[in-house]
Design an enzyme around this catalytic site. Structure first.
Site, mmCIF file in Angstrom:
data_model
loop_
_atom_site.group_PDB
_atom_site.id
_atom_site.type_symbol
_atom_site.label_atom_id
_atom_site.label_comp_id
_atom_site.label_asym_id
_atom_site.label_seq_id
_atom_site.Cartn_x
_atom_site.Cartn_y
_atom_site.Cartn_z
ATOM 1 N N HIS A 170 0.861 -1.193 0.000
ATOM 2 C CA HIS A 170 0.000 0.000 0.000
ATOM 3 C C HIS A 170 0.891 1.235 0.000
ATOM 4 O O HIS A 170 1.966 1.233 0.588
ATOM 5 C CB HIS A 170 -0.892 0.002 1.260
ATOM 6 C CG HIS A 170 -2.068 0.902 1.143
ATOM 7 N ND1 HIS A 170 -1.971 2.250 1.370
ATOM 8 C CD2 HIS A 170 -3.335 0.660 0.775
ATOM 9 C CE1 HIS A 170 -3.155 2.793 1.180
ATOM 10 N NE2 HIS A 170 -4.009 1.853 0.814
ATOM 11 N N ASP A 185 -7.839 -5.360 -0.094
ATOM 12 C CA ASP A 185 -8.300 -6.228 -1.192
ATOM 13 C C ASP A 185 -7.937 -7.684 -0.997
ATOM 14 O O ASP A 185 -8.381 -8.545 -1.756
ATOM 15 C CB ASP A 185 -7.695 -5.713 -2.512
ATOM 16 C CG ASP A 185 -8.205 -4.332 -2.822
ATOM 17 O OD1 ASP A 185 -7.387 -3.398 -2.877
ATOM 18 O OD2 ASP A 185 -9.429 -4.175 -2.953
HETATM 19 C C1 SDX Z 1 -6.139 0.071 -2.906
HETATM 20 O O1 SDX Z 1 -4.441 4.628 -1.993
HETATM 21 C C2 SDX Z 1 -5.343 3.954 -1.373
HETATM 22 O O2 SDX Z 1 -5.710 4.306 -0.267
HETATM 23 C C3 SDX Z 1 -5.868 2.734 -2.134
HETATM 24 C C4 SDX Z 1 -6.890 1.901 -1.388
HETATM 25 C C5 SDX Z 1 -8.152 2.675 -1.113
HETATM 26 O O3 SDX Z 1 -8.886 2.265 -0.201
HETATM 27 O O4 SDX Z 1 -8.447 3.611 -1.896
HETATM 28 O O5 SDX Z 1 -6.348 1.460 -0.155
HETATM 29 C C6 SDX Z 1 -7.293 0.670 -2.204
HETATM 30 O O6 SDX Z 1 -5.909 0.410 -4.041
HETATM 31 C C7 SDX Z 1 -5.243 -0.896 -2.161
HETATM 32 C C8 SDX Z 1 -3.994 -1.318 -2.994
HETATM 33 C C9 SDX Z 1 -4.448 -2.411 -3.936
HETATM 34 N N1 SDX Z 1 -3.392 -2.772 -4.897
HETATM 35 C C10 SDX Z 1 -2.778 -3.970 -4.855
HETATM 36 O O7 SDX Z 1 -2.982 -4.833 -4.019
HETATM 37 C C11 SDX Z 1 -1.849 -4.216 -6.034
HETATM 38 C C12 SDX Z 1 -0.504 -4.794 -5.517
HETATM 39 N N2 SDX Z 1 0.156 -3.734 -4.772
HETATM 40 C C13 SDX Z 1 1.080 -2.893 -5.496
HETATM 41 O O8 SDX Z 1 0.912 -2.714 -6.834
HETATM 42 C C14 SDX Z 1 1.632 -1.726 -4.683
HETATM 43 O O9 SDX Z 1 1.911 -2.208 -3.453
HETATM 44 C C15 SDX Z 1 0.776 -0.482 -4.567
HETATM 45 C C16 SDX Z 1 0.384 0.067 -5.926
HETATM 46 C C17 SDX Z 1 -0.446 -0.766 -3.783
HETATM 47 C C18 SDX Z 1 1.608 0.570 -3.839
HETATM 48 O O10 SDX Z 1 2.685 0.837 -4.618
HETATM 49 P P1 SDX Z 1 3.767 1.949 -4.143
HETATM 50 O O11 SDX Z 1 3.503 2.468 -2.789
HETATM 51 O O12 SDX Z 1 3.887 2.924 -5.252
HETATM 52 O O13 SDX Z 1 5.039 1.107 -3.931
HETATM 53 P P2 SDX Z 1 6.044 0.755 -5.081
HETATM 54 O O14 SDX Z 1 5.278 0.303 -6.291
HETATM 55 O O15 SDX Z 1 6.995 1.881 -5.230
HETATM 56 O O16 SDX Z 1 6.787 -0.536 -4.461
HETATM 57 C C19 SDX Z 1 7.764 -0.348 -3.465
HETATM 58 C C20 SDX Z 1 8.596 -1.619 -3.570
HETATM 59 C C21 SDX Z 1 9.016 -1.931 -4.996
HETATM 60 O O17 SDX Z 1 10.222 -2.677 -4.925
HETATM 61 P P3 SDX Z 1 11.608 -1.828 -5.219
HETATM 62 O O18 SDX Z 1 11.489 -1.243 -6.592
HETATM 63 O O19 SDX Z 1 11.682 -0.781 -4.123
HETATM 64 O O20 SDX Z 1 12.688 -2.878 -5.100
HETATM 65 O O21 SDX Z 1 7.803 -2.723 -3.132
HETATM 66 C C22 SDX Z 1 7.616 -3.625 -4.217
HETATM 67 C C23 SDX Z 1 7.945 -2.871 -5.493
HETATM 68 O O22 SDX Z 1 8.426 -3.759 -6.484
HETATM 69 N N3 SDX Z 1 6.204 -4.020 -4.178
HETATM 70 C C24 SDX Z 1 5.771 -5.264 -4.342
HETATM 71 C C25 SDX Z 1 4.364 -5.190 -4.164
HETATM 72 N N4 SDX Z 1 4.006 -3.922 -3.922
HETATM 73 C C26 SDX Z 1 5.152 -3.195 -3.940
HETATM 74 N N5 SDX Z 1 6.408 -6.434 -4.630
HETATM 75 C C27 SDX Z 1 5.634 -7.539 -4.716
HETATM 76 N N6 SDX Z 1 4.290 -7.545 -4.554
HETATM 77 C C28 SDX Z 1 3.627 -6.395 -4.272
HETATM 78 N N7 SDX Z 1 2.285 -6.400 -4.120
#
Ligand code: SDX
Length: 429
Positions: free
Chosen positions: A306, A364
């Site tokens: 998140h 989710d």
């Molecule tokens: C919702 O904003 C809100 O409040 C949203 C929400 C709401 O109620 O409105 O809470 C609802 O959208 C919840 C989130 C649902 N999405 C997912 O479950 C999809 C999977 N999660 C990711 O795509 C990700 O975690 C996000 C999009 C939710 C957050 O992404 P960020 O904060 O931009 O983090 P990032 O993409 O920069 O990742 C940071 C690191 C990265 O690794 P590095 O490049 O630093 O080495 O963490 C890794 C990412 O690769 N990473 C993951 C991961 N999420 C982040 N690696 C594996 N699996 C994951 N799910």
């Protein structure tokens, strides 16, 4: 509001920027005059360190895993309140008296029907259209049917539009579902509460009576409560930006629905359940954990991570408890998908990659398991999220419309393209 200042040194110039202390959360630095005074922009793709507005509606503490709606913690609201009361709280700022709640619920109940001519609108879609595509189109089209609640400068029209959207979203979502499965639309009933009405519109058929299972409607209501609002997330920010141009509320909510659809946001509940189904059995979990950690693999664990929560999403905790209750009551406590979910959660939280990056289950992760157990196809998971989040979008929209600081949102950029050059005739290229 400024009670402190921040000094920014650019070259040999010191700029004094006002700082504000919030009622909760980090201080903010007001950069509204930065470009005029310092001829520089700030740079923050994804707005990871940027406050787009001031708000009194929802507060999230990502480190503590805390979510407050008008100061009330989400776990208390999920266990002690119900969705329409939370709608009232989000819209008007305080918990309602019994009389206020009765009046509000009556106004919502009496707006649940959709203009009959909008049925034709549904019939223009292919039967295999994703329900989110249908909802985006139909909600946007509401501005063509409800002209008497599109003038955002009229407080009464804003109020009517708010009630209409909250009331009609379940009807629209249920109709989108019925349309895609070729069943007749089921009209709302005024003798049912919000969640029960939605379940009946989704699952009743004219050929027989349909009795709503009170346990399922309670779980449905709790899912609505848990998704109601969440500060300035992507879809809420979309609604605010669309509204800043003065667009009508139906068009702005349609923009929010479109944004929510993305798998990184509200589409994650569908993507998460499909991922759990693809994993299939606990013995395949290590393969998927490895893929999620592999930099060269775009795969991510859906339902994990998140932008704000760097601890457990408090909604996931309540959702997990609900999943256990619902599946237990439905006699499918040994649901293989729930088994995979629980073992995947344990495996991920024992892996330093996830704990060091603070990737915990989010809202989710468990919601899809409950919705599938209730009989919804995965394509209906995000529409259900959109039904719930409409009150959050509307509450934030209303707050912004009356904010005297409101102006059209117009970010700038870090331009890295070609500088001025002359056109070259095709013969000379
Ligand atoms: C919702 O904003 C809100 O409040 C949203 C929400 C709401 O109620 O409105 O809470 C609802 O959208 C919840 C989130 C649902 N999405 C997912 O479950 C999809 C999977 N999660 C990711 O795509 C990700 O975690 C996000 C999009 C939710 C957050 O992404 P960020 O904060 O931009 O983090 P990032 O993409 O920069 O990742 C940071 C690191 C990265 O690794 P590095 O490049 O630093 O080495 O963490 C890794 C990412 O690769 N990473 C993951 C991961 N999420 C982040 N690696 C594996 N699996 C994951 N799910």
């Amino acid at each position: 509001m400024a009670d402190k200042t921040a000094t920014l040194t650019i070259g040999d110039t010191n700029l004094e920027l006002p700082m504000y202390s919030p009622s909760a959360g980090p201080d903010v630095i007001d950069i509204t005059k930065l470009y005029a005074q310092g001829n520089v922009f700030t740079y923050d793709p994804g707005f990871t360190s940027t406050a787009s507005c001031d708000s009194t509606i929802t507060f999230i503490d990502g480190d503590k895993g805390e979510l407050l709606h008008r100061g009330y913690p989400i776990d208390q609201l999920a266990s002690d309140s119900h969705y329409l009361e939370v709608c009232y709280l989000l819209l008007y700022g305080e918990l309602p008296s019994a009389a206020q709640l009765e009046d509000f619920e009556s106004r919502v109940t009496n707006h649940t029907m959709l203009h009959e001519q909008m049925m034709n609108f549904f019939r223009g879609f292919r039967r295999d259209a994703h329900p989110m595509a249908v909802m985006t189109g139909v909600v946007g089209a509401m501005s063509a049917f409800y002209h008497d609640s599109t003038d955002i400068s009229d407080p009464w029209q804003r109020e009517v539009a708010s009630i209409r959207l909250i009331a009609k979203m379940p009807t629209i979502a249920a109709m989108a579902y019925k349309y895609t499965i070729g069943q007749p639309f089921v009209y709302p009933r005024n003798d049912l509460d919000y969640a029960a009405n939605f379940l009946r519109m989704c699952f009743a058929v004219p050929a027989e009576d349909y009795q709503v299972n009170p346990i399922l409607s309670r779980a449905m209501d709790r899912i609505f409560t848990l998704h109601a609002d969440h500060e300035q997330n992507a879809s809420t920010s979309t609604v605010r930006l669309a509204s800043s141009s003065g667009a009508n509320p139906f068009a702005c909510i349609a923009a929010g629905i479109a944004c929510l659809w993305g798998p990184a946001h509200g589409g994650a509940n569908q993507a998460c359940l499909e991922m759990l189904q693809e994993i299939g059995t606990p013995d395949r979990i290590p393969e998927y954990i490895a893929r999620a950690k592999d930099k060269d693999d775009p795969f991510r664990l859906m339902g994990f991570g998140h932008r704000v929560y760097k601890n457990f999403d408090p909604r996931a905790k309540v959702m997990k408890q609900s999943a256990d209750e619902v599946l237990d009551l439905l006699g499918i406590e040994n649901n293989p998908v729930l088994q995979v979910a629980k073992e995947l959660e344990a495996a991920a939280l024992a892996d330093p990659y996830f704990t060091e990056k603070k990737l915990f289950p989010n809202v989710d992760f468990y919601s899809g398991i409950i919705l599938e157990a209730m009989g919804f196809p995965t394509s209906m998971f995000t529409p259900i999220f959109a039904v719930s989040r409409t009150v959050g979008w509307i509450s934030q929209w209303k707050e912004m419309i009356v904010d005297p600081k409101m102006k059209i949102g117009r970010p700038r950029q870090l331009y890295m393209g070609a500088t001025l050059r002359d056109y070259v005739d095709i013969e000379k290229r």
